[in-house]
Design an enzyme around this catalytic site. Sequence first.
Site, short mmCIF file in Angstrom:
data_model
loop_
_atom_site.label_atom_id
_atom_site.label_comp_id
_atom_site.label_asym_id
_atom_site.label_seq_id
_atom_site.Cartn_x
_atom_site.Cartn_y
_atom_site.Cartn_z
N SER A 112 -70.58 -20.31 66.07
CA SER A 112 -71.37 -21.45 66.51
C SER A 112 -72.48 -21.03 67.46
O SER A 112 -72.32 -20.11 68.28
CB SER A 112 -70.46 -22.46 67.21
OG SER A 112 -71.22 -23.50 67.81
N TYR A 136 -77.90 -24.37 65.49
CA TYR A 136 -78.45 -25.64 65.92
C TYR A 136 -79.92 -25.39 66.24
O TYR A 136 -80.23 -24.60 67.15
CB TYR A 136 -77.73 -26.17 67.16
CG TYR A 136 -76.40 -26.84 66.90
CD1 TYR A 136 -76.33 -27.98 66.10
CD2 TYR A 136 -75.24 -26.37 67.47
CE1 TYR A 136 -75.12 -28.61 65.85
CE2 TYR A 136 -74.02 -26.99 67.24
CZ TYR A 136 -73.97 -28.11 66.43
OH TYR A 136 -72.77 -28.73 66.20
N THR A 162 -76.94 -26.54 60.87
CA THR A 162 -76.25 -27.82 60.98
C THR A 162 -77.26 -28.93 61.16
O THR A 162 -78.08 -28.90 62.09
CB THR A 162 -75.26 -27.82 62.16
OG1 THR A 162 -74.22 -26.87 61.88
CG2 THR A 162 -74.63 -29.19 62.35
N LYS A 230 -75.66 -27.43 56.47
CA LYS A 230 -74.36 -28.03 56.77
C LYS A 230 -74.54 -29.48 57.24
O LYS A 230 -75.43 -29.78 58.03
CB LYS A 230 -73.64 -27.23 57.86
CG LYS A 230 -72.26 -27.73 58.22
CD LYS A 230 -71.60 -26.79 59.24
CE LYS A 230 -70.18 -27.21 59.56
NZ LYS A 230 -70.13 -28.42 60.39
N HIS A 254 -68.66 -33.44 59.96
CA HIS A 254 -68.39 -32.91 61.30
C HIS A 254 -66.98 -33.27 61.77
O HIS A 254 -66.74 -33.47 62.96
CB HIS A 254 -69.44 -33.43 62.30
CG HIS A 254 -69.98 -32.39 63.23
ND1 HIS A 254 -71.14 -31.71 62.99
CD2 HIS A 254 -69.51 -31.89 64.40
CE1 HIS A 254 -71.38 -30.85 63.97
NE2 HIS A 254 -70.40 -30.94 64.84
#
Length: 357
Positions: A112, A136, A162, A230, A254
Site C-alpha cells: 500500500s 494512491y 486505487t 482497482k 474496498h
Amino acid sequence: MTAIPAGICSLSDYEYYAQQALSQSTWAYLSGAAMDGYTHRRNRQKLDDVLLQQRILCEGMGQGDCQQTLLGRTLALPLLIAPLAYQKLAHPMGELASVQAAAAQGVGFCLSTLASSTIEQVAEVSPKAERWFQLYCQPSREETLHLVRRAEAAGYSAIVVTADAPINGVRNAEQRVNFMLPEGVSAVNLAELPKPQQGDSVFACWMGQAPDWNTLSWLRKQTTLPLLLKGVMHPDDAVRAVALGVDGLVVSNHGGRVLDSQPATIEVLPRIRQAVGPNLPILLDSGIRRGSDIFKAIALGANAVLLGRPVFYALAVAGPLGVAHCLRILRDELEATMALCGCASIADIDSTKLFHP
C-alpha cells in the site's frame, strides 16, 4: 516468532483470536466498515449464495495443482495479499512479515501507498517475492510520479491504481473510539511529500484534489510496468479503463469500507468480465475467507483474488508464521474444492462447476 494457537484451522479462527489480542481502537479500525456495514456483510452473503456443483469419479485428477499465471508470473495459487495500510498496527514487523509470508507460500504481495514500511525496506527483505505497488494518486502529478519511480527502482513488477477511495468512507466504529494512529505507525512512504490540503468540504477540498480519467491516461504514459485499476464496480468504467490501456482490473468495493449500500463484488464480476472479454486479467477482492471463495471467483470470471483483513488478523495473532499459515489454509481449501468439483487445474474452473437452480 509467535506460535499459532492450538485449534486454529480457518481464517475465522484467526479473526476471533485477533479481536482478543488487539486494542479496542485498533480493532475498530481494522474490522470496521462504512456507515451501517451493508456492503461489508453483502460481500460475504453473496459469496455464500454461490453454490458449488460436486462431480464424482473424475479421471486424471492425480496430477492436479492450483497454480496460476498472472501477468507472466506463476503463483502457487491465484492469490495476492491486498494492499493493506499500516500493518504495524497488527505486528511490529508489519509489511515485512507479510511479504516474507507471501514469498514463502508462493503468492503475490501488493504494498500500500499507506504502508508503515517503506517501498525499499519491503523490497530489501524479500527481493524475490512477486511484489506489486498500490498507488494512491497524490495531489500533484510530480508527487505521484515520485512514488511510481521509487517502486520501479525497487523492482516492483506492477502498479495498482486505487480509484474507489478519493475520500475516506464514513466509518462510525472508528469515530466512536476516536481512532488515531499510535506513535511509531505512519504512512512512511509519504513522509517526504507535502501534506494534502485540509478543509471541511468534501467537494471543495478533497474532490478538488482527486484523480480522474485524465490522471489515469497520463499515468499510463509514465511507466512501462503493467498498470491495473482497482475499485472497478461498473462495466462502463471497466471498458473505459481498457480503452486507456490498463493491463488488468481489480473488482473491489474496498471491503465495504468506503461506500455503503453497494452490491457485492461477486455480483458485478460476471458483468465486468462480459464487458471486457475473456483475456484481460481480472482480480476480485472484498469478502474472501475460504478457498472455496477463490474457486467461486474464478468460476465467475476472475483470474485471481486479493486477501485483505484476514492477513491483518493472522499477523496480529502469530506474526509472519500466522500469515503463512493463513495462506496455506486457503491453498488446502482451494485444492480440496477443486478436487471435489472435478477440476485438476485453475483452467478447468468455469461457471459449469457451479450449481444453477
